[in-house]
Structures are given as C-alpha cells and as structure tokens.
Design a protein around this motif. Structure first.
Motif, mmCIF file in Angstrom:
data_model
loop_
_atom_site.group_PDB
_atom_site.id
_atom_site.type_symbol
_atom_site.label_atom_id
_atom_site.label_comp_id
_atom_site.label_asym_id
_atom_site.label_seq_id
_atom_site.Cartn_x
_atom_site.Cartn_y
_atom_site.Cartn_z
ATOM 1 N N GLY A 1 23.311 43.623 43.512
ATOM 2 C CA GLY A 1 24.073 42.823 42.556
ATOM 3 C C GLY A 1 25.539 42.698 42.948
ATOM 4 N N SER A 2 26.160 41.625 42.436
ATOM 5 C CA SER A 2 27.567 41.379 42.792
ATOM 6 C C SER A 2 28.438 41.188 41.556
ATOM 7 C CB SER A 2 27.663 40.141 43.683
ATOM 8 O OG SER A 2 27.210 39.011 42.947
ATOM 9 N N SER B 1 29.905 46.228 40.929
ATOM 10 C CA SER B 1 29.461 46.264 42.331
ATOM 11 C C SER B 1 30.610 45.889 43.258
ATOM 12 C CB SER B 1 28.327 45.268 42.558
ATOM 13 O OG SER B 1 27.208 45.598 41.793
ATOM 14 N N PHE C 1 23.697 42.911 48.038
ATOM 15 C CA PHE C 1 22.538 42.004 47.957
ATOM 16 C C PHE C 1 22.492 41.396 46.566
ATOM 17 C CE2 PHE C 1 21.718 45.125 51.166
ATOM 18 C CZ PHE C 1 21.159 44.381 52.197
ATOM 19 N N GLU C 2 22.685 40.090 46.485
ATOM 20 C CA GLU C 2 22.712 39.396 45.193
ATOM 21 C C GLU C 2 21.544 38.417 45.126
ATOM 22 O OE1 GLU C 2 24.451 39.265 42.130
ATOM 23 O OE2 GLU C 2 22.879 37.752 41.839
ATOM 24 N N ARG D 1 27.540 38.220 35.787
ATOM 25 C CA ARG D 1 27.723 37.502 34.524
ATOM 26 C C ARG D 1 29.037 36.715 34.500
ATOM 27 N NH1 ARG D 1 23.986 41.576 33.309
ATOM 28 N NH2 ARG D 1 22.953 41.471 31.275
ATOM 29 N N TRP E 1 38.035 36.432 27.942
ATOM 30 C CA TRP E 1 39.201 37.137 27.386
ATOM 31 C C TRP E 1 39.690 38.120 28.435
ATOM 32 C CZ3 TRP E 1 40.929 36.470 22.202
ATOM 33 C CH2 TRP E 1 40.113 35.648 21.411
ATOM 34 N N HIS F 1 16.094 47.435 34.705
ATOM 35 C CA HIS F 1 15.486 46.644 35.786
ATOM 36 C C HIS F 1 15.502 47.443 37.085
ATOM 37 C CE1 HIS F 1 14.602 43.598 38.707
ATOM 38 N NE2 HIS F 1 15.759 43.829 39.291
ATOM 39 N N LEU G 1 25.068 30.258 24.276
ATOM 40 C CA LEU G 1 26.288 29.653 24.831
ATOM 41 C C LEU G 1 26.096 28.155 25.055
ATOM 42 C CD1 LEU G 1 26.723 32.242 27.747
ATOM 43 C CD2 LEU G 1 27.878 32.307 25.556
ATOM 44 N N ALA H 1 23.787 40.433 26.692
ATOM 45 C CA ALA H 1 24.908 39.828 27.410
ATOM 46 C C ALA H 1 25.869 40.888 27.917
ATOM 47 C CB ALA H 1 25.651 38.843 26.506
ATOM 48 N N GLY I 1 32.210 45.190 29.262
ATOM 49 C CA GLY I 1 33.476 44.480 29.482
ATOM 50 C C GLY I 1 33.887 44.553 30.937
ATOM 51 N N VAL I 2 34.728 43.619 31.343
ATOM 52 C CA VAL I 2 35.140 43.569 32.744
ATOM 53 C C VAL I 2 35.979 44.797 33.130
ATOM 54 C CG1 VAL I 2 36.421 42.258 34.470
ATOM 55 C CG2 VAL I 2 34.973 41.060 32.828
ATOM 56 N N PRO I 3 37.046 45.154 32.364
ATOM 57 C CA PRO I 3 37.825 46.323 32.805
ATOM 58 C C PRO I 3 36.954 47.590 32.945
ATOM 59 C CG PRO I 3 39.042 45.072 31.159
ATOM 60 C CD PRO I 3 37.670 44.491 31.200
ATOM 61 N N ALA J 1 33.807 47.734 33.669
ATOM 62 C CA ALA J 1 32.927 47.564 34.840
ATOM 63 C C ALA J 1 33.703 47.881 36.121
ATOM 64 C CB ALA J 1 32.369 46.143 34.884
HETATM 65 C C1 FAD Z 1 28.866 35.400 27.685
HETATM 66 C C2 FAD Z 1 29.658 36.625 28.047
HETATM 67 C C3 FAD Z 1 30.969 36.739 27.635
HETATM 68 C C4 FAD Z 1 31.709 37.865 27.972
HETATM 69 N N1 FAD Z 1 33.018 37.916 27.604
HETATM 70 C C5 FAD Z 1 33.801 38.911 28.077
HETATM 71 C C6 FAD Z 1 35.217 38.831 27.938
HETATM 72 O O1 FAD Z 1 35.722 37.865 27.366
HETATM 73 N N2 FAD Z 1 35.982 39.839 28.451
HETATM 74 C C7 FAD Z 1 35.408 40.906 29.109
HETATM 75 O O2 FAD Z 1 36.145 41.791 29.569
HETATM 76 N N3 FAD Z 1 34.065 40.990 29.274
HETATM 77 C C8 FAD Z 1 33.247 40.012 28.803
HETATM 78 N N4 FAD Z 1 31.902 40.023 29.034
HETATM 79 C C9 FAD Z 1 31.296 41.209 29.645
HETATM 80 C C10 FAD Z 1 31.465 41.257 31.163
HETATM 81 O O3 FAD Z 1 31.255 39.994 31.714
HETATM 82 C C11 FAD Z 1 30.468 42.246 31.753
HETATM 83 O O4 FAD Z 1 30.589 43.495 31.078
HETATM 84 C C12 FAD Z 1 30.651 42.497 33.242
HETATM 85 O O5 FAD Z 1 30.883 41.297 33.931
HETATM 86 C C13 FAD Z 1 29.391 43.187 33.756
HETATM 87 O O6 FAD Z 1 29.517 43.531 35.093
HETATM 88 P P1 FAD Z 1 28.422 44.441 35.803
HETATM 89 O O7 FAD Z 1 29.041 45.008 37.012
HETATM 90 O O8 FAD Z 1 27.825 45.399 34.833
HETATM 91 O O9 FAD Z 1 27.259 43.493 36.334
HETATM 92 P P2 FAD Z 1 26.629 42.073 36.068
HETATM 93 O O10 FAD Z 1 27.676 41.053 35.906
HETATM 94 O O11 FAD Z 1 25.579 42.179 35.064
HETATM 95 O O12 FAD Z 1 25.954 41.824 37.500
HETATM 96 C C14 FAD Z 1 24.723 42.361 37.877
HETATM 97 C C15 FAD Z 1 24.241 41.550 39.072
HETATM 98 O O13 FAD Z 1 23.013 42.102 39.572
HETATM 99 C C16 FAD Z 1 22.209 41.025 40.030
HETATM 100 N N5 FAD Z 1 20.816 41.446 40.126
HETATM 101 C C17 FAD Z 1 19.990 41.807 39.099
HETATM 102 N N6 FAD Z 1 18.776 42.151 39.595
HETATM 103 C C18 FAD Z 1 18.849 42.015 40.946
HETATM 104 C C19 FAD Z 1 17.911 42.215 42.014
HETATM 105 N N7 FAD Z 1 16.663 42.661 41.795
HETATM 106 N N8 FAD Z 1 18.300 41.959 43.280
HETATM 107 C C20 FAD Z 1 19.575 41.529 43.548
HETATM 108 N N9 FAD Z 1 20.500 41.308 42.579
HETATM 109 C C21 FAD Z 1 20.142 41.565 41.297
HETATM 110 C C22 FAD Z 1 22.435 39.960 38.974
HETATM 111 O O14 FAD Z 1 22.064 38.680 39.433
HETATM 112 C C23 FAD Z 1 23.946 40.094 38.734
HETATM 113 O O15 FAD Z 1 24.655 39.264 39.623
HETATM 114 C C24 FAD Z 1 31.125 38.916 28.722
HETATM 115 C C25 FAD Z 1 29.792 38.800 29.144
HETATM 116 C C26 FAD Z 1 29.072 37.659 28.822
HETATM 117 C C27 FAD Z 1 27.656 37.533 29.313
#
Ligand code: FAD
Length: 489
Positions: A9-10, A14, A31-32, A40, A57, A279, A307, A431, A468-470, A472
């Motif tokens: 994932g990216s 990650s 690997f994405e 997300r 945000w 997953h 959305l 989400a 949330g992004v921070p 993560a």
């Molecule tokens: C609609 C929405 C609004 C949001 N608003 C905010 C905001 O305003 N401010 C804020 O700070 N946060 C917000 N967030 C939360 C924030 O976006 C997330 O918490 C953060 O981006 C999650 O990052 P992550 O590293 O957990 O991984 P993710 O972003 O979940 O990435 C995981 C990756 O793994 C990949 N993957 C999954 N399975 C496999 C596989 N088998 N093989 C290869 N790749 C795979 C997926 O495709 C994905 O790219 C929001 C989220 C959403 C969905």
C-alpha cells in the motif's frame, strides 16, 4: 547487502515508513494495488476539475513539518500552503450560520456574542486543550508504539487522569449551554471517528488543533503532500510499483519470506503492511492471524462516507472553503452511525469548495465541490440510495445558501461503501479506520508488530496512534523505528 523491506500500500503511513526506512539504510519497495499512489488521499482530474478523493482538512501543521524536518526540508519548500480565514462556516437551522475565524480572539468574541460568559470559558478550555496538545501530540505520540500500558503512565498523564474518566460530551455540555456552540466544539472529535460521549475529554487537544493552530490548504490540494512524500522517498531510493496487488503473504518457520504480487513470488527480509489490517491478515494462512473476524466485528469503527465530487458551472455565494451543515440533530445522526447503524434520516453533511481558495482547481468561473455524508459501515449501498441522498443534500444546500445549484452541475461522481471495499480492501467500507475510543486507544489498538509471524509489521489508521493523516504519518515513523531496531540486530 541492504536488507529488503517490502511495503503493502501507498497511503500516508506507508509513504512515511518508506522514507524513514530508506534513510536508515534498507532497500525499500512499495506495492500498491491501484493505478495511483496515496491510498485514501488519491486525487483525480476530470473535465477541468481537480478533486482530492479523501482528506481535505489540513490540521496539525506541526506534524507535517516535523516529518519534513527529519529529511532536512520544510513543507513550504515543497508546496504552497495558505491558512484559511475563516477556517470554516457552520450552518444551523433557521438560516443561521457561524464562521470560525483564523484568529482565536475573534472566535472567543463570536462565542461571547452567542452566549454571555462563554468567551472566558472558551479561553480557559483552550488553555487546557493546548496543554494536552503539547503533551499528546508534541511529546507522547512519537514515543508510544502501543506495546504496553506503561507508555501512557507518566507524571503528566497522571495529573490529567480525570480527563480520561470524563468524556468530551460531558465536559462541553458542562461549559456551554447554547446548542450551536456545543456542536461547534464537539465537531473536531469526529476526526477521531467516535461519538463525543465515547471520547475521553483528554482528546480536547483536537479543539486546540482547530481553533489554536487553524485550518490550512495546500495549493493543489492534499495531494501536494502525497507528491512531496513520494519525492522524498524516491530521493532516498524507494521503488514504487503500482497496479501491484499483493495476493498472499508467504511464511516459513514462523517468519515472512516472500509475498505473491499479481501471481509472482518475490522474496523479502521484512514486510510492512499499510493496507487495512483485517485484509492484510486475510493474506496469511489462518493460523498466522492474530485477530479473528469476530474481533474486527466487535470494534468501534469510524464512519464510512457517502461522497460526491461535483463540478458546478457557476460561482456559489454564501459558502466558504469548508462548510458544515449542522442544521439537523447531531445526536440523532451519531446514533445512526454508532448505536443503531442505519442510513441517516436527516444527515449532517460537509461541503468543500477548494476553488474558493485556489481557483485553478476548477475551470474559470466554475466551482469545485466535494460533499461528504458520514454513515455507518457495512450499510447497503446502491445507486438509488446514493441518488436519494444527493437530492436531500442538494435541497438543503440550495435552501440554506439561497441559490440554485441543480441546473448547473457539469460533472458528478459518487463514492461510497462498495468503492471503499473494492479500492482499498476496507473492512466494512470504513473510511477512517478504527475510532479512538478509550478502549481503542494506544496499547489497546491493533499492534504495529505481529505476535504470530516474525518480520511482519503493520501501520496506518487502524494501528497507533489512530485515524487521520497526521497520525498515519506518525504511525509510519513508529513502525520504521521498530524495524530499524530489529533489522540491525
Ligand atoms: C473521505 C475521507 C475524508 C478524510 N478526511 C480527512 C481529513 O480531512 N483530514 C485528515 O487528516 N484525515 C482525513 N481522512 C483520513 C485519512 O485520509 C486517513 O486516515 C489516511 O490517509 C490513512 O492512511 P493509511 O496509511 O492508513 O492508508 P490508506 O490510505 O488506507 O492506504 C492503504 C493502501 O493500501 C492499498 N492496498 C490495500 N490492499 C492492498 C493489496 N492487497 N495489495 C496492494 N495494495 C493494497 C490500498 O489501495 C491503499 O492505497 C479522510 C479519509 C477519507 C476516506
């Protein structure tokens, strides 16, 4: 020879982990499964509009800066960013609205005008929130990999113990009587994915993030941050592979040996997954999974979302960059997300118009509009339901902002539970991962390191510190440090 770390994932966690691990001397590959990076926080462009697909945000700018500083850079070297003023606007019933200034003294004034005596109370509340922010975000977050309860216990947290015994709802209701003020103060908790009544008052540091540090916007949207992190990762030598679905994690003698990507086996020394936790474990043979299906079902999930990405061929009046439609009941909608999961009768929703701050995100004279309705996970998602809610929110937007929108739409795409499941392998179509309730905080969250398989690690919004992004970005740093410590032995 450098030890090989593969990352699934990216998403932000990650990307963050990849940058640190490459800096520490590992040979890192991401690997994405999708055809673009950022998880997300991906972006798409269509008909002259540029839409961020997820986060919008930009809060806690210090966390982003701290990340970039670790690579001898500043966020402003990498992207242009503006502090929004007002930060956002909140719509209430009877055509009332409140704008939240970027200046905390003006917010205090706004409160005082709505409820006599509330200005001073807000000032004191924000002082406590700032102290909690200093402790939680600037200090503890980076030292809490979630291994043990002892990480939480220090003199400063003991002094704040009462803030873990009471919740945001009680604290805010004690301080403010006016319903509008109450919902404005409770709103940041939604970022933690839980109900205010289920969130310890200690988390009021999110109010300092909101009123004290402000709301920011990068010039080309949140994707500017993704691109900057990819740039840093590539400078450190990280290899990026898109359209690369990880089908299986292969374990031998209790240790990860390889992954199968699009049917091909590839050997690695360490494996980190930033994909949704349930997953990732489903890619292992059952005996190697730490958490059962029933464990995941019993968790408190943050909401999913319905959305809409909309292009509008005129400029809209009476709306700001961020707009919250709180003209219906906060409590009722929360219950429909958490207590009795169902499609909401009268949803609260959020409208984002990036073109209000940066016009180039829409064609000239148009508006770029993103609408988000928080909903429970695992609901029955169909085209008909999506259309029904599109009508509901459009009616309310037209009525509360006093203008026609319907006839001016020249682009529309919806996104909901089915897409979250299909695109991200998201459990129940969540989400923002797991909510930060008291029982899902710190060492009580799913672990960064597998207890059953050696050399297997996890990051992201389902682990520590939370959604949330921070968080993560912090999660990526925490796990990279664990791998560094274990990888150099
Ligand atoms: C609609 C929405 C609004 C949001 N608003 C905010 C905001 O305003 N401010 C804020 O700070 N946060 C917000 N967030 C939360 C924030 O976006 C997330 O918490 C953060 O981006 C999650 O990052 P992550 O590293 O957990 O991984 P993710 O972003 O979940 O990435 C995981 C990756 O793994 C990949 N993957 C999954 N399975 C496999 C596989 N088998 N093989 C290869 N790749 C795979 C997926 O495709 C994905 O790219 C929001 C989220 C959403 C969905």
């Amino acid at each position: 020879m450098k030890k090989k770390v593969f990352i699934i994932g990216s998403g932000f966690s990650s990307l963050s982990a990849a940058c640190y691990l490459a800096k520490y001397g590992f040979d890192v590959s991401i690997f994405e499964k999708n055809d673009s990076f950022g998880g997300r926080a991906r972006q798409f462009k269509s008909n002259g509009y540029t839409f961020d697909m997820g986060p919008s945000w930009y809060w806690m700018p210090d966390v982003f800066d701290r990340f970039f500083n670790d690579f001898n850079k500043k966020s402003t070297d990498l992207y242009e960013i503006k502090k929004l003023d007002p930060g956002y606007k909140v719509f209430f019933k009877n055509n009332e609205s409140v704008s939240i200034s970027s200046d905390v003294n003006k917010i205090i004034e706004t409160f005082e005008n709505i409820e006599k005596g509330s200005g001073n109370k807000l000032r004191k509340f924000l002082k406590q929130a700032e102290n909690n922010y200093e402790l939680a975000v600037k200090d503890m977050l980076y030292k809490m990999p979630g291994f043990s309860i002892l990480e939480l216990i220090n003199t400063k947290t003991i002094l704040r113990f009462n803030l873990f015994l009471t919740n945001i709802n009680e604290q805010v209701n004690d301080l403010f009587k006016n319903k509008k003020l109450r919902s404005i103060i409770k709103f940041p908790v939604l970022f933690l994915g839980a109900k205010p009544s289920n969130t310890p008052a200690f988390y009021n540091f999110m109010n300092y993030a909101d009123f004290g540090l402000g709301t920011w916007q990068p010039k080309n949207g949140f994707y500017d941050v993704v691109k900057s992190m990819i740039k840093i990762a590539e400078e450190q030598g990280v290899k990026f592979k898109k359209n690369s679905n990880v089908d299986k994690i292969n374990v031998d003698s209790g240790t990860v040996k390889s992954i199968t990507v699009n049917g091909k086996k590839l050997d690695c020394d360490f494996l980190l997954s930033g994909a949704d936790y349930a997953h990732t474990e489903s890619l292992l043979d059952k005996k190697f999974r730490q958490y059962s299906e029933s464990y995941w079902k019993k968790r408190v999930w943050s909401p999913s979302s319905l959305l809409f990405y909309i292009g509008i061929k005129k400029r809209l009046k009476n709306l700001n960059h961020h707009n919250l439609f709180f003209d219906t009941s906060f409590e009722k909608h929360s219950n429909e997300i958490y207590s009795k999961p169902n499609w909401p009768e009268d949803p609260l929703f959020y409208v984002n118009l990036t073109s209000k701050t940066y016009e180039h995100t829409a064609p000239k004279g148009h508006e770029n509009c993103f609408i988000l309705i928080p909903i429970a996970t695992n609901l029955n998602d169909s085209v008909q339901v999506r259309e029904k809610y599109f009508d509901v929110v459009l009616n309310r937007m037209e009525q509360l902002t006093n203008q026609k929108i319907r006839g001016f739409i020249d682009f529309k795409r919806s996104y909901c539970i089915k897409d979250f499941k299909e695109d991200y392998n998201s459990f129940g179509g969540n989400a923002y991962g797991l909510a930060n309730t008291l029982l899902q905080t710190a060492f009580l969250r799913p672990k960064l390191k597998s207890k059953k398989v050696k050399k297997l690690y996890f990051s992201g919004q389902l682990t520590v510190p939370g959604p949330g992004v921070p968080p993560a970005i912090v999660s990526g740093k925490l796990v990279a440090n664990i791998i560094k410590n274990e990888g150099t032995v």
